[in-house]
Design a protein around this motif. Structure first.
Motif, short mmCIF file in Angstrom:
data_model
loop_
_atom_site.label_atom_id
_atom_site.label_comp_id
_atom_site.label_asym_id
_atom_site.label_seq_id
_atom_site.Cartn_x
_atom_site.Cartn_y
_atom_site.Cartn_z
N ASP A 74 48.76 4.77 31.54
CA ASP A 74 47.93 4.28 32.63
C ASP A 74 48.83 3.85 33.79
OD1 ASP A 74 46.15 2.98 34.27
OD2 ASP A 74 45.44 1.57 32.76
N HIS A 75 48.57 4.38 34.98
CA HIS A 75 49.41 4.02 36.13
C HIS A 75 49.12 2.60 36.64
CE1 HIS A 75 46.00 6.64 37.29
NE2 HIS A 75 45.73 5.67 38.13
N PHE A 76 48.05 1.99 36.15
CA PHE A 76 47.77 0.59 36.50
C PHE A 76 48.27 -0.36 35.41
CE2 PHE A 76 43.75 1.52 39.32
CZ PHE A 76 44.56 2.12 40.25
N ALA A 77 49.08 0.13 34.49
CA ALA A 77 49.54 -0.69 33.36
C ALA A 77 50.19 -1.98 33.84
CB ALA A 77 50.53 0.11 32.53
N GLY A 78 49.87 -3.06 33.18
CA GLY A 78 50.47 -4.34 33.52
C GLY A 78 49.83 -5.02 34.71
N ALA A 79 48.91 -4.32 35.37
CA ALA A 79 48.28 -4.87 36.56
C ALA A 79 46.76 -4.86 36.49
CB ALA A 79 48.73 -4.08 37.80
N ALA A 80 46.21 -3.93 35.73
CA ALA A 80 44.76 -3.71 35.73
C ALA A 80 44.02 -4.93 35.17
CB ALA A 80 44.42 -2.48 34.91
N ALA A 81 42.89 -5.22 35.80
CA ALA A 81 42.09 -6.37 35.38
C ALA A 81 41.43 -6.12 34.02
CB ALA A 81 41.03 -6.66 36.44
N ASP A 82 41.25 -4.85 33.65
CA ASP A 82 40.51 -4.55 32.42
C ASP A 82 41.42 -4.31 31.21
OD1 ASP A 82 41.66 -2.21 33.25
OD2 ASP A 82 39.88 -0.95 32.99
N GLU A 83 42.69 -4.66 31.34
CA GLU A 83 43.66 -4.27 30.31
C GLU A 83 43.67 -5.21 29.10
OE1 GLU A 83 47.55 -2.31 31.47
OE2 GLU A 83 48.20 -4.32 30.98
N ILE A 84 43.76 -4.63 27.91
CA ILE A 84 43.91 -5.42 26.68
C ILE A 84 45.38 -5.79 26.48
CG2 ILE A 84 43.70 -5.35 24.15
CD1 ILE A 84 41.34 -3.29 24.71
N ALA A 85 46.25 -4.81 26.66
CA ALA A 85 47.70 -5.06 26.59
C ALA A 85 48.41 -4.00 27.40
CB ALA A 85 48.18 -5.03 25.14
N ASP A 86 49.59 -4.33 27.88
CA ASP A 86 50.41 -3.39 28.66
C ASP A 86 50.86 -2.25 27.74
OD1 ASP A 86 52.33 -2.08 30.21
OD2 ASP A 86 53.17 -3.93 31.02
N PRO A 87 50.54 -0.99 28.07
CA PRO A 87 50.93 0.12 27.20
C PRO A 87 52.40 0.54 27.34
CG PRO A 87 49.77 0.94 29.12
CD PRO A 87 49.73 -0.56 29.22
N ARG A 88 53.11 -0.02 28.31
CA ARG A 88 54.46 0.51 28.58
C ARG A 88 55.51 0.15 27.53
NH1 ARG A 88 55.58 -1.50 34.21
NH2 ARG A 88 54.44 -3.24 33.33
N PRO A 89 55.50 -1.08 26.97
CA PRO A 89 56.51 -1.32 25.94
C PRO A 89 56.44 -0.31 24.78
CG PRO A 89 55.56 -3.39 26.66
CD PRO A 89 54.75 -2.30 27.31
N VAL A 90 55.24 -0.02 24.33
CA VAL A 90 55.15 0.92 23.22
C VAL A 90 55.47 2.34 23.69
CG1 VAL A 90 52.69 1.56 23.25
CG2 VAL A 90 53.89 1.36 21.08
N ALA A 91 55.14 2.64 24.96
CA ALA A 91 55.51 3.95 25.51
C ALA A 91 57.03 4.08 25.57
CB ALA A 91 54.89 4.14 26.89
N GLU A 92 57.72 3.01 25.94
CA GLU A 92 59.18 3.04 25.97
C GLU A 92 59.75 3.17 24.55
OE1 GLU A 92 61.52 3.36 28.17
OE2 GLU A 92 63.19 2.92 26.83
N LEU A 93 59.13 2.48 23.61
CA LEU A 93 59.57 2.62 22.21
C LEU A 93 59.43 4.08 21.76
CD1 LEU A 93 60.47 1.02 19.61
CD2 LEU A 93 58.05 1.01 18.98
N ILE A 94 58.31 4.70 22.13
CA ILE A 94 58.09 6.11 21.76
C ILE A 94 59.10 7.01 22.47
CG2 ILE A 94 56.45 8.03 21.87
CD1 ILE A 94 54.20 5.87 21.62
N ARG A 95 59.42 6.68 23.73
CA ARG A 95 60.44 7.46 24.45
C ARG A 95 61.78 7.41 23.71
NH1 ARG A 95 64.78 7.35 27.75
NH2 ARG A 95 65.01 5.10 27.51
#
Lengths: 555, 102
Positions: free
Chosen positions: A129-150
């Protein structure tokens, strides 16, 4: 944002040195093209119609101003002064020369970027999600796990020769802005009894056999995610077909094997693999998470914003169309459109990249995002800075207020660049945008996603466009098929083919008839194109597209 | 009955620049389609393709592309070859702006 460790930097330096030597051996004749091709593809280097193309990963679409400036420098020094942002949150340089590519990769490494696994039958750049970490509707930031997967997937020895490429997308919000259902694996962060976990979708994909991902697991706890993912890819690695390139993606494996059987096999694999992880992945994840702490939000007044919004209609239009709600009071998310009417979708000049980098650094906590819709996002903007940001964007030709509207078109490079393309995409996007700008109908039409692919591989996501356009070669002439009713959100739907295709000169008038039909058919101005389509079905839109046939039927 | 042979040119991408090139009658690689050897005989076409494939240090992916005799030399038949011979349509980049004397 994630910062490279010494390990990351050393790994990349070694890898780049290897590729430099491989390029030298290709040029001096020690390597044949057959030997060299898989090596260059592993490093993101394609040979396209007119030149080489270097595809650089922007992991989960996140970058800082230094990285954006380096992309600008690379564009000017080794390319033609621009870059093309793609539907997988990558950037492509269209004109590099073979001997320069090792220097380009070293320049990328200086700012913690690379082109590894942006091609080949490997796990590709992980999108989010390009709004990760900023979106009002977010449950959790998807980027840490995306970085782990990277980190897990980069150079993973078991998965360097998969049956076919493998794409993973992650969303942390229920409103899916990452098209997760159209990925080999789509991850959706969910909460259950106060615990964060992942709904795992598998077997989605577009291309010649479009499929919506199926739910493989409703809830995988965080500590099980990586071994679970590894189990899915391991099952695919063994089962996936290697006899036929067109049947090699996991969507076909799931379709042929059945989701229940796949689930059983993944479960067996998981039981064996889970122990090997021994919590190391969770320790790495908590280290990664510390890089993604929210910015130090400021608490300034918004008077300057309020005044400008009240008195400047162009600014108001920009804010109403391109600015989204931020989770933090006093903040906003700004989408910078790379779709100026008549411009090439997704292209930014080096100068524009620098303007966006400067704005991010000066006003917006030094963060930028690339969206899969080929735009750039400033995710953390104090509202009081919006007037200044708008003014700077406007001077750089970046203030087009069209996010989510008819001219915010996804278009693949098509036959203007791509060796696989069967027709052009870019000129069609340019003509549609220019035509509706001239008609002054864009705001009235409201949310409408047009997506254009120049071949059946569907990089332009045409299957999930409200209006999808697929360019084909019909007996040596460009021909464009229309699909209707596609949707890339959490309600993902594959569009339905409307009928016979149109020639290049007839496709824009056809889109115009379609849009006028919608304007006539909608219940009220609030009803979107997609809602009208869902209420009425395809028939009235077909009648608008093919008036002669409709008349014959009525007679 | 086998299909009649239509005229061809040998084309490829240059190894170093990636640029589109064509094989000339005197065994040079030219950037200009008009300077290419227009091959009217099928057996000769196969031989010329073999010649091209023997030069992997210069070009990548040689193949035979349909062409017709035009007033200035060979001209493309399919629109894909038209783009290869000129450059992209969204910017004045590539062959349409580059010097003929590369």
């Amino acid at each position: 944002m994630y910062r490279y460790t010494d390990f990351d930097a050393a790994f990349l330096a070694e890898r780049n040195a290897q590729f430099r030597a491989q390029v030298a051996r290709r040029i001096d004749g020690s390597l044949t093209e057959e030997e060299f091709k898989p090596l260059r593809l592993m490093n993101g280097l394609y040979l396209q119609l007119h030149a080489y193309m270097l595809r650089v990963a922007i992991p989960y679409g996140t970058l800082n101003s230094a990285q954006m400036r380096q992309l600008a420098m690379i564009a000017e020094r080794w390319d033609k002064g621009y870059g093309h942002f793609t539907t997988r949150q990558n950037i492509q340089f269209n004109w590099p020369k073979l001997a320069d590519v090792p220097d380009m990769l070293d320049a990328l490494a200086e700012v913690g970027m690379h082109a590894i696994q942006t091609s080949g039958n490997t796990i590709r750049n992980v999108t989010a999600d390009h709004f990760a970490g900023a979106a009002a509707d977010e449950i959790a930031d998807p980027r840490p796990v995306a970085e782990l997967i990277r980190q897990w997937s980069t150079d993973h020895p078991e998965f360097q020769f998969l049956p076919r490429k493998f794409k993973v997308a992650v969303t942390g919000a229920p409103n899916d802005r990452a098209v997760t259902a159209a990925h080999d694996i789509g991850l959706r962060i969910v909460a259950r009894d106060g615990q964060i976990g992942y709904r795992v979708l598998v077997g989605g994909g577009l291309g010649r056999t479009p499929m919506i991902g199926k739910v493989l697991a409703d809830f995988v706890p965080g500590e099980d995610l990586l071994p679970y993912l590894e189990s899915v890819v391991a099952v695919y690695n063994l089962l996936g077909r290697r006899d036929n390139k067109y049947k090699a993606r996991i969507k076909i494996t799931v379709h042929e094997t059945g989701i229940d059987e796949i689930r059983n096999m993944v479960g067996d694999e998981f039981a064996m693999r889970k122990a090997a992880f021994a919590g190391i992945d969770q320790r790495m994840l908590s280290e990664i998470e510390s890089h993604f702490a929210p910015p130090a939000y400021e608490t300034g007044g918004t008077e300057s914003f309020d005044i400008t919004y009240a008195i400047n209609p162009a600014f108001r239009a920009f804010v109403d169309t391109n600015v989204d709600k931020h989770r933090q009071e006093g903040y906003a998310i700004v989408s910078v459109s790379l779709k100026a009417h008549g411009a090439t979708p997704g292209d930014a000049t080096a100068e524009q990249m620098r303007v966006m980098a400067d704005l991010a650094e000066t006003y917006a906590h030094d963060e930028l995002r690339i969206s899969h819709e080929q735009n750039v996002i400033l995710p953390h903007v104090p509202r009081r800075h919006l007037p200044r940001i708008y003014a700077a964007l406007r001077r750089a030709g970046l203030a087009t207020a069209n996010i989510g509207l008819i001219s915010d078109i996804i278009a693949c490079p098509g036959m203007d660049y791509c060796a696989l393309a069967t027709a052009r995409s870019i000129p069609i996007a340019q003509e549609i945008a220019t035509r509706f700008e001239a008609l002054k109908l864009e705001q009235d039409i409201g949310p409408l996603k047009i997506k254009i692919s120049g071949c059946i591989n569907a990089c332009g996501h045409h299957h999930v466009g409200h209006i999808g356009i697929l360019g084909l070669d019909r007996a040596g002439v460009e021909n464009y098929q229309i699909t209707l009713g596609g949707d890339g959100t959490e309600e993902a739907t594959i569009g339905e083919r409307a009928g016979p295709g149109f020639g290049a000169e007839d496709i824009v008038p056809a889109i115009e008839r379609l849009v006028h039909a919608y304007l006539d058919l909608r219940d009220d101005p609030e009803e979107t194109f997609l809602q009208t389509y869902r209420r009425l079905g395809i028939a009235p839109f077909k009648a608008a597209l093919y008036p002669a046939e409709a008349k014959a039927d009525a007679a | 009955m086998p299909r009649a042979f239509t005229p061809k040119v040998v084309t490829a991408n240059a190894l170093l620049e990636g640029d589109v090139v064509y094989l000339t009658e005197d065994d040079r690689w030219t950037r200009q389609l008009t300077e290419a050897e227009l091959i009217e005989d099928e057996a000769h076409a196969q031989l010329r393709l073999l010649d091209a494939e023997m030069r992997p240090g210069q070009v990548v992916g040689p193949y035979l592309a349909d062409a017709v005799a035009g007033p200035d030399g060979p001209a493309p038949v399919h629109f894909r070859e038209t783009f290869r011979a000129t450059g992209p349509s969204n910017y004045a980049h590539g062959k349409q702006v580059e010097s003929k004397n590369v």
